[in-house]
Motif scaffolding. Structure first.
Motif, short mmCIF file in Angstrom:
data_model
loop_
_atom_site.label_atom_id
_atom_site.label_comp_id
_atom_site.label_asym_id
_atom_site.label_seq_id
_atom_site.Cartn_x
_atom_site.Cartn_y
_atom_site.Cartn_z
N GLY A 1 0.81 -1.14 0.09
CA GLY A 1 -0.04 0.09 0.05
C GLY A 1 0.72 1.11 0.18
N PHE A 2 1.94 1.35 0.83
CA PHE A 2 2.82 2.48 0.93
C PHE A 2 3.50 2.81 -0.46
CE2 PHE A 2 6.49 4.93 1.86
CZ PHE A 2 5.82 5.95 3.20
N PHE A 3 3.95 1.67 -1.12
CA PHE A 3 4.55 1.76 -2.31
C PHE A 3 3.57 2.44 -3.52
CE2 PHE A 3 8.40 -0.22 -0.77
CZ PHE A 3 9.49 0.33 -1.46
N VAL A 4 2.40 1.93 -3.60
CA VAL A 4 1.44 2.18 -4.38
C VAL A 4 0.73 3.79 -4.12
CG1 VAL A 4 -0.87 1.65 -5.35
CG2 VAL A 4 0.90 -0.19 -4.93
N ILE A 5 0.66 3.96 -2.85
CA ILE A 5 0.53 5.39 -2.54
C ILE A 5 1.67 6.54 -2.91
CG2 ILE A 5 0.19 7.09 -0.54
CD1 ILE A 5 -1.64 4.75 0.72
N ASP A 6 2.94 5.98 -2.86
CA ASP A 6 4.00 6.82 -3.34
C ASP A 6 4.05 6.94 -4.80
OD1 ASP A 6 6.19 8.27 -2.12
OD2 ASP A 6 7.37 7.37 -3.17
N PHE A 7 3.78 6.07 -5.66
CA PHE A 7 3.44 5.97 -6.88
C PHE A 7 2.30 7.08 -7.43
CE2 PHE A 7 1.28 4.42 -10.88
CZ PHE A 7 2.35 4.40 -11.76
N TYR A 8 1.13 6.76 -6.69
CA TYR A 8 0.14 7.56 -6.88
C TYR A 8 0.53 9.10 -6.51
CZ TYR A 8 -4.12 9.96 -4.52
OH TYR A 8 -5.01 10.72 -3.98
N PHE B 1 -8.01 6.54 -9.21
CA PHE B 1 -7.86 5.52 -10.06
C PHE B 1 -6.21 5.39 -10.55
CE2 PHE B 1 -6.90 9.30 -12.64
CZ PHE B 1 -5.62 9.10 -13.32
N LEU B 2 -5.50 5.96 -9.63
CA LEU B 2 -3.87 5.73 -9.66
C LEU B 2 -3.70 4.69 -8.60
CD1 LEU B 2 -2.83 9.15 -10.11
CD2 LEU B 2 -2.45 7.57 -11.64
N LEU B 3 -4.63 4.22 -7.89
CA LEU B 3 -4.41 3.36 -6.77
C LEU B 3 -4.99 1.87 -7.28
CD1 LEU B 3 -5.67 5.25 -3.58
CD2 LEU B 3 -3.40 4.48 -4.10
N ILE B 4 -5.31 1.99 -8.73
CA ILE B 4 -5.61 0.70 -9.11
C ILE B 4 -4.59 -0.46 -8.80
CG2 ILE B 4 -5.82 -0.66 -11.37
CD1 ILE B 4 -7.55 1.61 -12.36
N PRO B 5 -3.47 -0.39 -8.98
CA PRO B 5 -2.41 -1.43 -8.59
C PRO B 5 -2.57 -1.95 -7.31
CG PRO B 5 -1.33 0.12 -9.75
CD PRO B 5 -2.57 0.74 -9.60
N ALA B 6 -2.99 -1.09 -6.36
CA ALA B 6 -3.14 -1.66 -4.97
C ALA B 6 -4.27 -2.70 -5.01
CB ALA B 6 -3.29 -0.51 -3.97
N SER C 1 8.60 13.58 -6.66
CA SER C 1 8.68 12.39 -5.55
C SER C 1 8.20 12.84 -4.19
CB SER C 1 9.68 11.73 -5.65
OG SER C 1 9.99 11.11 -6.96
N GLN C 2 7.69 12.04 -3.47
CA GLN C 2 7.07 12.40 -2.05
C GLN C 2 7.92 11.63 -1.13
OE1 GLN C 2 2.87 11.87 -2.59
NE2 GLN C 2 2.61 14.00 -3.14
N ILE C 3 8.26 10.33 -1.30
CA ILE C 3 8.99 9.64 -0.13
C ILE C 3 10.32 8.90 -0.98
CG2 ILE C 3 9.19 7.82 1.34
CD1 ILE C 3 7.45 9.95 2.22
N PHE C 4 10.04 8.36 -2.05
CA PHE C 4 10.97 7.71 -2.72
C PHE C 4 11.30 8.65 -4.12
CE2 PHE C 4 9.02 4.18 -0.77
CZ PHE C 4 9.88 3.62 -0.02
N ILE C 5 12.95 8.86 -4.25
CA ILE C 5 13.17 9.95 -5.25
C ILE C 5 13.32 9.05 -6.61
CG2 ILE C 5 15.80 9.56 -4.99
CD1 ILE C 5 13.85 12.72 -5.85
N PHE C 6 13.30 7.57 -6.67
CA PHE C 6 13.67 7.19 -7.85
C PHE C 6 12.62 7.28 -8.62
CE2 PHE C 6 12.30 3.42 -4.81
CZ PHE C 6 11.11 3.33 -5.11
N TRP C 7 11.29 7.80 -8.54
CA TRP C 7 10.07 7.95 -9.48
C TRP C 7 10.73 8.95 -10.32
CZ3 TRP C 7 7.56 3.92 -9.06
CH2 TRP C 7 6.86 3.28 -8.06
N ASP C 8 11.33 10.19 -9.79
CA ASP C 8 11.65 11.37 -10.76
C ASP C 8 12.81 10.65 -11.53
OD1 ASP C 8 10.46 13.64 -10.02
OD2 ASP C 8 10.96 13.28 -8.13
#
Length: 426
Positions: free
Chosen positions: A86-93, A139-144, A205-212
């Motif tokens: 949930g945390f990873f998906v929320i960070d992606f969202y 809808f961005l929480l679809i993976p979760a 990015s909000q927690i994990f910088i690797f999204w950027d």
């Protein structure tokens, strides 16, 4: 609603203590990055946002709970694994909703408040929107949902994820070595809040910088380019309620004035800041052209106004704490009446900080509204059961506040204005 209020009762004093510590550390290091009046404005914004959330003043078109019931491929229990997923998906969202808010004109309105401070400190992390009345990105929480992460896990993880973004809003922590490769750090987020051309619309990015880094929006903080903070069309007000709707107001005006029907429609979905052709000349708005040469808003204030503003925000926090602690006891629809009082309070206090003569009108309205509430209910939403003198204390405070507002508008502001004119003449 009630559960979130209880969480905020714990979170508010923690945030406030950390803000005070940062302030004292800045004074100690002779590098104070948190002017009091700016911090008061930021805390005011945090109050309006938290009250809006607790009152449930938003609409979700597509709920996460519904998605789980319809599309889940698995059914997970509430476990450590489900929280991690949930945390990873929320960070992606969070990355994508944040990025889109920077890139689409009408979405910027709900996010501009967070960038409106021309300082960068822990308090400005509290500048959160009340303009986000529609939840569009569920809808961005679809993976979760596909993985069957329980709705209860998402409900707990969302506020935790938000609170974890507080700490990196500071100028007092430099680059953090290896941590910079994994997590969003103060250095990364200083870039995000900067209006320098080199830094605009980077590091979402909000927690994990690797999204950027994965999606091409990463920018390192450059040693020879000190970040300058704010928004390129400065808010020029301490009033968080006004700031929340400034960009929307401009969009509505531009859409109305546009002669081309295509522009009237597409302006909402164009890149942030886009205006129809020649509008910058025909209908100019204040815009920062040179980030190293502009005057910050509201830097000239009497110490009396600053200290009174701090006093007012601390008293307002007491009112808010009582609301959050007693949501069930106050009940519906009374919590909305209480919430309206909080919004009037923030508006009135901010108008005074802006040195507006209308502060008297708003403070008078606040006083009258409180008298009406006490007259109708017999006390302040059940506060008499806590201590029986509450009516007298609240009405005495509001009487004093009204008189002090009159003093500032009729005496202090005019005195300081005359002193400024005389010093400029000399």
């Amino acid at each position: 609603m009630e559960e979130y209020g209880k969480i905020l009762i714990i979170a508010m004093p923690v945030f406030l203590v950390l803000i005070v510590i940062e302030k004292l550390y800045g004074i100690y290091k002779k590098n104070d990055t948190a002017p009091l009046i700016d911090s008061v404005s930021s805390i005011s914004s945090g109050i309006t946002n938290s009250v809006k959330d607790v009152l449930g003043l938003s609409i979700t078109f597509l709920s996460y709970e519904w998605m789980v019931s319809k599309i889940a491929l698995f059914h997970q229990e509430t476990t450590i694994l489900s929280y991690i997923i949930g945390f990873f998906v929320i960070d992606f969202y969070g990355y994508w909703s944040h990025r889109l808010a920077h890139q689409i004109n009408f979405l910027w309105n709900k996010h501009a408040i967070h960038h409106s401070s021309e300082e960068f400190n822990l308090a400005c992390a509290l500048r959160q929107p009340i303009a986000s009345l529609l939840n569009l990105f569920t809808f961005l929480l679809i993976p979760a949902a596909l993985l069957g992460v329980p709705a209860s896990v998402i409900a707990i993880t969302l506020p935790l994820h938000l609170f974890l973004q507080f700490w990196y809003h500071t100028k007092h922590i430099n680059k953090m070595g290896f941590v910079e490769k994994i997590l969003v750090t103060p250095s990364h987020h200083r870039v995000h809040h900067a209006i320098n051309p080199e830094y605009l619309d980077k590091n979402h990015s909000q927690i994990f910088i690797f999204w950027d880094k994965l999606f091409g929006t990463f920018q390192e903080e450059l040693q020879d380019v000190p970040p300058v903070f704010g928004i390129t069309r400065p808010a020029n007000t301490w009033n968080p309620i006004k700031i929340n709707f400034q960009h929307l107001t401009l969009l509505i005006k531009d859409a109305w004035r546009a002669e081309n029907w295509k522009d009237k429609f597409t302006i909402w979905f164009k890149p942030t800041g886009w205006r129809p052709e020649n509008f910058e000349e025909k209908y100019p708005v204040n815009k920062i052209e040179n980030v190293f040469n502009f005057d910050k808003y509201g830097t000239q204030n009497s110490q009396k106004l600053i200290y009174w503003s701090v006093t007012q925000i601390l008293i307002t926090l007491l009112f808010v704490s009582y609301l959050f602690e007693n949501i069930a006891k106050i009940g519906l629809p009374n919590i909305f009446v209480y919430g309206f009082f909080i919004f009037i309070t923030i508006y009135s206090n901010s108008e005074l900080m802006d040195k507006s003569r209308f502060a008297i009108v708003w403070e008078g309205f606040r006083f009258s509204f409180a008298i009406a509430v006490i007259s109708f209910y017999g006390d302040w939403f059940g506060l008499n059961t806590v201590f029986y003198l509450s009516n007298y204390i609240i009405l005495s405070y509001l009487s004093i506040s009204f008189l002090i507002t009159i003093y500032f508008v009729t005496v202090d502001f005019k005195t300081n204005q005359n002193q400024t004119i005389n010093s400029q003449t000399l």
